[in-house]
Design an enzyme around this catalytic site. Structure first.
Site, PDB file in Angstrom:
ATOM      1  N   LYS A  54       0.845  -1.208   0.000  1.00 29.34           N
ATOM      2  CA  LYS A  54       0.000   0.000   0.000  1.00 29.34           C
ATOM      3  C   LYS A  54       0.871   1.246   0.000  1.00 29.34           C
ATOM      4  O   LYS A  54       0.633   2.195  -0.747  1.00 29.34           O
ATOM      5  CB  LYS A  54      -0.921   0.008   1.228  1.00 29.34           C
ATOM      6  N   GLN A  98      -4.946  -1.281   9.717  1.00 30.14           N
ATOM      7  CA  GLN A  98      -4.868  -2.612   9.100  1.00 30.14           C
ATOM      8  C   GLN A  98      -5.524  -3.653  10.020  1.00 30.14           C
ATOM      9  O   GLN A  98      -5.200  -3.751  11.198  1.00 30.14           O
ATOM     10  CB  GLN A  98      -3.395  -2.973   8.850  1.00 30.14           C
ATOM     11  N   ASP A 121     -11.312   3.061   4.301  1.00 30.92           N
ATOM     12  CA  ASP A 121     -11.751   1.666   4.207  1.00 30.92           C
ATOM     13  C   ASP A 121     -13.275   1.582   4.140  1.00 30.92           C
ATOM     14  O   ASP A 121     -13.826   0.529   3.801  1.00 30.92           O
ATOM     15  CB  ASP A 121     -11.264   0.878   5.434  1.00 30.92           C
TER      16      ASP A 121
END
Ligand code: NAD
Length: 300
Positions: A54, A98, A121
């Site tokens: 990422k 994460q 997200d």
């Protein structure tokens, strides 16, 4: 019949190029550089790989990447303090924690402490509610990537029968909301669904997000249907050498691709689209934060 392969790797590269182009124009016209902060708690090997990749792709599209690595036993209060600091930092437009988090941390509490406008997200309860009511939101990356591929292939999805296998908050449920938003007739199947084969056979679009290697065989697929395989399952592959593994999806690619009209491979299908959509979401969040027009086609 042999299915058209929906090449997620190539499509993701196109999405990233579009993001990079827009980031360049944001910098030139407004002096703004989008910033993405990724928070990793602990040493989970797969998470470390995801976070590294990422960070690399964030920089490649011209954005600022900030990685915060915290010890596995970081107290919840410290993680919440870091998120608060990132929420208040005007140079950070996207925050991603994460998952999975270590067991002692309350995942819902942590996710819901992120500023919803920076929740790239799309897991914050406010974004879930906005998506569910058809309002502008941050959309979860994996389902967004699937929707982009489906739109690219079909044009309009209106009136198509879609079956989503899996009801997770991360993939299944938001995927179903997105398909409903595009006027599909949507069925969500899950571990308690009776006669899954029959349910899947009705679908013009099948999205498999289960986490069970090759569980959907070709004879469940309606001829000509579009199959989006979200599953990522690692299997031992002794034929490739000692200790070697290979990735497979939730769909049996060999038999399904003989029946389907179009299908995503694993690897090289949905996976690359997920990170591309994370970058797209960060750009979208940055544009919204600065009152600048959002690029077309990078969100719903
Ligand atoms: P999850 O474990 O949270 O949810 C799995 C779902 O599958 C559940 O809702 C469950 O009801 C359903 N299920 C389980 N067994 C079933 C059965 N026998 N029949 C029908 N349904 C069944 O998983 P998730 O987070 O939604 O992820 C699903 C898969 O997608 C995993 O393989 C994961 O690695 C993969 N994934 C890929 C990406 C990507 O970028 N490509 C992103 C997220 C998840």
């Amino acid at each position: 019949m042999s299915a058209e392969i929906l090449d997620g790797k190539a499509f993701a590269a196109k999405v990233r190029a579009k993001v990079a182009d827009h980031v360049g124009r944001l910098k030139a016209a407004h002096g703004i550089t989008p910033g993405l902060a990724v928070v990793l708690v602990g040493e989970d090997a797969a998470s470390q790989v995801y976070v590294r990749s990422k960070g690399k792709l964030t920089v490649e599209v011209g954005m600022n990447s900030h990685t915060h690595k915290l010890d596995v036993d970081t107290p919840e209060v410290d993680l919440l303090a870091l998120i608060k600091q990132l929420n208040n930092d005007a140079d950070i437009h996207g925050i991603l924690v994460q998952l999975p988090l270590p067991k002692h941390l309350n995942e819902a509490l942590v996710i819901n402490s992120i500023d919803p406008a920076k929740d790239v997200d799309g897991f914050h309860i406010s974004n879930v509610g906005l998506l569910g009511t058809g309002q502008k939101s941050m959309v979860p990356c994996t389902p967004l990537g699937c929707l982009m591929m489906l739109r690219e292939h079909h044009g309009s999805l209106s009136g198509l029968d879609a079956v989503v296998i899996g009801r997770s908050n991360i993939v299944g449920k938001p995927m179903a909301q997105l398909l409903l938003g595009d006027s599909c007739t949507v069925t969500i199947a899950h571990s308690r669904t009776r006669d899954l084969a029959d349910v899947v056979r009705r679908a013009d679009i099948v999205v498999a997000a289960v986490g069970r290697p090759e569980m959907v065989p070709g004879d469940w697929i309606k001829p000509g249907a579009t199959v989006i395989d979200v599953g990522i399952n690692r299997l031992d592959a002794p034929e490739r050498g000692i200790g070697k593994t290979r990735l497979v999806g939730d769909v049996d690619f060999a038999s399904a691709s003989a029946v389907a009209g179009a299908i995503t491979p694993v690897p090289g299908g949905v996976g690359p689209m997920t990170i591309a959509c994370l970058l797209a979401n960060t750009l979208t969040a940055c544009c919204r934060a600065n009152g600048v027009a959002e690029p077309e086609g990078l969100t719903v």
